[in-house]
Design a protein around this motif. Sequence first.
Motif, mmCIF file in Angstrom:
data_model
loop_
_atom_site.group_PDB
_atom_site.id
_atom_site.type_symbol
_atom_site.label_atom_id
_atom_site.label_comp_id
_atom_site.label_asym_id
_atom_site.label_seq_id
_atom_site.Cartn_x
_atom_site.Cartn_y
_atom_site.Cartn_z
ATOM 1 N N SER A 101 -4.368 5.112 0.725
ATOM 2 C CA SER A 101 -3.893 4.918 -0.647
ATOM 3 C C SER A 101 -4.840 4.052 -1.476
ATOM 4 O O SER A 101 -4.829 4.131 -2.698
ATOM 5 N N GLU A 138 2.083 13.098 7.373
ATOM 6 C CA GLU A 138 2.009 14.174 6.370
ATOM 7 C C GLU A 138 1.152 15.330 6.872
ATOM 8 O O GLU A 138 1.510 16.498 6.721
ATOM 9 N N GLN A 168 -11.016 11.761 -3.258
ATOM 10 C CA GLN A 168 -10.264 10.631 -3.795
ATOM 11 C C GLN A 168 -11.028 9.374 -3.403
ATOM 12 O O GLN A 168 -11.220 9.099 -2.225
ATOM 13 N N THR A 206 0.858 -1.191 0.000
ATOM 14 C CA THR A 206 0.000 0.000 0.000
ATOM 15 C C THR A 206 0.891 1.237 0.000
ATOM 16 O O THR A 206 2.086 1.147 0.271
ATOM 17 N N HIS A 257 -5.187 -0.414 14.855
ATOM 18 C CA HIS A 257 -4.089 0.546 15.043
ATOM 19 C C HIS A 257 -4.416 1.950 14.531
ATOM 20 O O HIS A 257 -3.856 2.928 14.996
ATOM 21 N N GLN A 258 -5.360 2.048 13.576
ATOM 22 C CA GLN A 258 -5.678 3.413 13.098
ATOM 23 C C GLN A 258 -6.381 4.238 14.183
ATOM 24 O O GLN A 258 -6.224 5.459 14.237
ATOM 25 N N ASN A 272 3.830 2.285 11.931
ATOM 26 C CA ASN A 272 2.677 2.328 12.836
ATOM 27 C C ASN A 272 3.052 2.158 14.306
ATOM 28 O O ASN A 272 4.158 1.756 14.640
ATOM 29 N N GLY A 321 1.108 3.392 2.161
ATOM 30 C CA GLY A 321 1.669 3.588 3.491
ATOM 31 C C GLY A 321 3.072 3.015 3.638
ATOM 32 O O GLY A 321 3.839 3.440 4.505
ATOM 33 N N ARG A 365 7.529 12.532 1.877
ATOM 34 C CA ARG A 365 8.107 13.090 0.644
ATOM 35 C C ARG A 365 8.360 14.595 0.798
ATOM 36 O O ARG A 365 7.450 15.340 1.189
ATOM 37 N N MET A 385 -0.280 14.603 -4.429
ATOM 38 C CA MET A 385 -0.700 14.889 -3.049
ATOM 39 C C MET A 385 -0.139 16.229 -2.583
ATOM 40 O O MET A 385 -0.727 16.905 -1.753
ATOM 41 N N PHE A 422 -7.257 8.429 -7.866
ATOM 42 C CA PHE A 422 -6.046 8.439 -7.033
ATOM 43 C C PHE A 422 -5.382 9.794 -7.244
ATOM 44 O O PHE A 422 -5.427 10.334 -8.340
ATOM 45 N N LEU A 423 -4.790 10.356 -6.208
ATOM 46 C CA LEU A 423 -4.160 11.665 -6.347
ATOM 47 C C LEU A 423 -2.649 11.480 -6.488
ATOM 48 O O LEU A 423 -1.972 11.156 -5.507
ATOM 49 N N ALA A 431 -0.789 5.657 9.153
ATOM 50 C CA ALA A 431 0.347 6.329 9.798
ATOM 51 C C ALA A 431 1.024 7.347 8.889
ATOM 52 O O ALA A 431 1.433 8.421 9.336
ATOM 53 N N GLY A 432 1.144 7.016 7.602
ATOM 54 C CA GLY A 432 1.825 7.917 6.674
ATOM 55 C C GLY A 432 1.038 9.202 6.482
ATOM 56 O O GLY A 432 1.593 10.306 6.544
ATOM 57 N N THR A 433 -0.253 9.058 6.256
ATOM 58 C CA THR A 433 -1.106 10.237 6.070
ATOM 59 C C THR A 433 -1.023 11.129 7.308
ATOM 60 O O THR A 433 -0.924 12.350 7.201
HETATM 61 C C1 LIG Z 1 -6.039 -0.435 5.063
HETATM 62 C C2 LIG Z 1 -4.623 -0.465 5.488
HETATM 63 O O1 LIG Z 1 -4.010 -1.503 5.568
HETATM 64 N N1 LIG Z 1 -4.076 0.684 5.829
HETATM 65 C C3 LIG Z 1 -2.713 0.808 6.295
HETATM 66 C C4 LIG Z 1 -1.857 1.372 5.169
HETATM 67 O O2 LIG Z 1 -2.522 2.561 4.819
HETATM 68 P P1 LIG Z 1 -2.313 3.433 3.542
HETATM 69 O O3 LIG Z 1 -1.607 2.700 2.457
HETATM 70 O O4 LIG Z 1 -3.582 4.081 3.242
HETATM 71 O O5 LIG Z 1 -1.220 4.386 4.114
HETATM 72 P P2 LIG Z 1 -1.018 5.757 4.777
HETATM 73 O O6 LIG Z 1 -2.222 6.458 5.170
HETATM 74 O O7 LIG Z 1 0.027 5.508 5.801
HETATM 75 O O8 LIG Z 1 -0.308 6.514 3.558
HETATM 76 C C5 LIG Z 1 -0.956 6.730 2.355
HETATM 77 C C6 LIG Z 1 0.041 7.330 1.427
HETATM 78 O O9 LIG Z 1 -0.524 7.367 0.144
HETATM 79 C C7 LIG Z 1 -0.502 8.687 -0.343
HETATM 80 N N2 LIG Z 1 -1.665 8.873 -1.206
HETATM 81 C C8 LIG Z 1 -2.898 8.546 -0.753
HETATM 82 C C9 LIG Z 1 -3.993 8.716 -1.570
HETATM 83 C C10 LIG Z 1 -3.791 9.231 -2.874
HETATM 84 O O10 LIG Z 1 -4.728 9.406 -3.656
HETATM 85 N N3 LIG Z 1 -2.549 9.551 -3.264
HETATM 86 C C11 LIG Z 1 -1.453 9.369 -2.468
HETATM 87 O O11 LIG Z 1 -0.327 9.661 -2.876
HETATM 88 C C12 LIG Z 1 -0.524 9.570 0.894
HETATM 89 O O12 LIG Z 1 -0.034 10.856 0.595
HETATM 90 C C13 LIG Z 1 0.374 8.761 1.826
HETATM 91 O O13 LIG Z 1 1.726 9.011 1.554
HETATM 92 O O14 LIG Z 1 -0.516 1.600 5.639
HETATM 93 C C14 LIG Z 1 -0.390 2.452 6.779
HETATM 94 C C15 LIG Z 1 1.084 2.573 7.096
HETATM 95 O O15 LIG Z 1 1.668 1.332 7.303
HETATM 96 C C16 LIG Z 1 -1.223 1.928 7.951
HETATM 97 O O16 LIG Z 1 -1.162 2.832 9.037
HETATM 98 C C17 LIG Z 1 -2.663 1.743 7.487
HETATM 99 O O17 LIG Z 1 -3.466 1.258 8.540
#
Ligand SMILES: CC(=O)N[C@H]1[C@@H](OP(=O)(O)OP(=O)(O)OC[C@H]2O[C@@H](n3ccc(=O)[nH]c3=O)[C@H](O)[C@@H]2O)O[C@H](CO)[C@@H](O)[C@@H]1O
Length: 366
Positions: A200, A278, A227, A13, A298-299, A127, A15, A168, A257, A253-254, A273-275
């Motif tokens: 994501s 950010e 999104q 993902t 964990h979220q 996380n 993340g 990033r 970002m 998808f964005l 965790a990543g979002t």
């Molecule tokens: C359902 C699931 O298993 N979720 C896990 C997954 O989340 P998920 O993959 O959603 O990860 P995060 O929220 O940590 O990060 C998402 C990343 O994707 C980017 N982004 C998102 C949407 C978009 O349209 N474009 C884009 O670039 C965001 O800017 C960010 O950098 O990994 C994270 C970090 O290990 C965990 O905390 C989440 O619980």
Amino acid sequence: MKLKKVIISGGGTGGHIFPALAIANEIGRRYPGVEILFVGALDRMEMEKVPAAGYKIIGLPVTGFPRKPGMKMITFVVRLMKSNKLAKKIINQFKPQIAIGVGGFASGPLLRAAANKGVPTLIQEQNSYAGITNKLLGKKVQTICVAYENMARYFPSQKIVLTGNPVRASLLEQIENKQEAFDYFKLKKPGKVILVVGGSLGARSVNNAMLKNIPLIADTDVEVIWQTGSIYYRGIMDKMKDAIPSNLHIHEFLSRMDLAYAAADMVISRAGAGTISELCLVGKPAILVPSPNVAEDHQTKNARALADKGAALMIPDSEIDEKLLPEAIRLINTPEEHNEFSKNIKLLARPKATQHIVDEVEKLLK
Ligand SMILES: CC(=O)N[C@H]1[C@@H](OP(=O)(O)OP(=O)(O)OC[C@H]2O[C@@H](n3ccc(=O)[nH]c3=O)[C@H](O)[C@@H]2O)O[C@H](CO)[C@@H](O)[C@@H]1O
């Protein structure tokens, strides 16, 4: 020692993928000409996002551990064996000076193969809860970079370094660039903007709450960037047909970002965790809707860490149909509360996380 060859492995993902790219960019900045090879899982998001960011990637046929016993278990074992063999071959041929794991299926076989060969290894856990691959790897690797305190529950404490999550650099570089962001998303000026992201992969329940509140959105003068996630996009567009209000901008998808955060006055999001890292860095007020479908919930822990400090609002998934949009529209129109959230969330940022992690990489090379 000059860094010439690095392997970064993991994904599944965003993340896991975006922290990996942030680390790669910082290594490239410090060591121009360094060769960075990614190793991911075939058919997963990294196979598209990593080359799009300009890096080479090899896919392993590895899959996740099946939830139920059955045929899938046999496929899992066969693919794992093939992946172990391929990982060994990659290490032998590429000869990295270090292997970095960011969590996700592929990092298991790859980091194990690297450690067995005596290559220095480092993993990064995003996380407050350790994923299964990282938990197992914790015993083998030398350094474990984490973003939360109390991780000694999962890892040997002498290996843990609290660095925060890599983000990033482009997200901060563009944050004042409202003009370009408005043009990119074709937003009306000078409207207020809510960004809705479901992590994501997109979030079904957040999407449903959006669909149920279209009339409310159409009635406001707030611009909304939504999104949906690529698996939900077609279905939503078919449902909406010609009924998309002019202030609603729907994306699968964005890929920018940086511009999405620059445009947004506030964000509705899952609590990955990543979002969260950010959001802290860009200082955007947020309503967090933790996914109820993730390990050890964990979220909710991620979101609560912010909510308890007055740095974000948290609304449980079960309440979003009625509360999410009305609360977002109320918050965006209440400047004092909005500013307070922005001030508090910024205090939690760790802007040097990526540099700190690469410092740890360098220590391993000495
Ligand atoms: C359902 C699931 O298993 N979720 C896990 C997954 O989340 P998920 O993959 O959603 O990860 P995060 O929220 O940590 O990060 C998402 C990343 O994707 C980017 N982004 C998102 C949407 C978009 O349209 N474009 C884009 O670039 C965001 O800017 C960010 O950098 O990994 C994270 C970090 O290990 C965990 O905390 C989440 O619980």
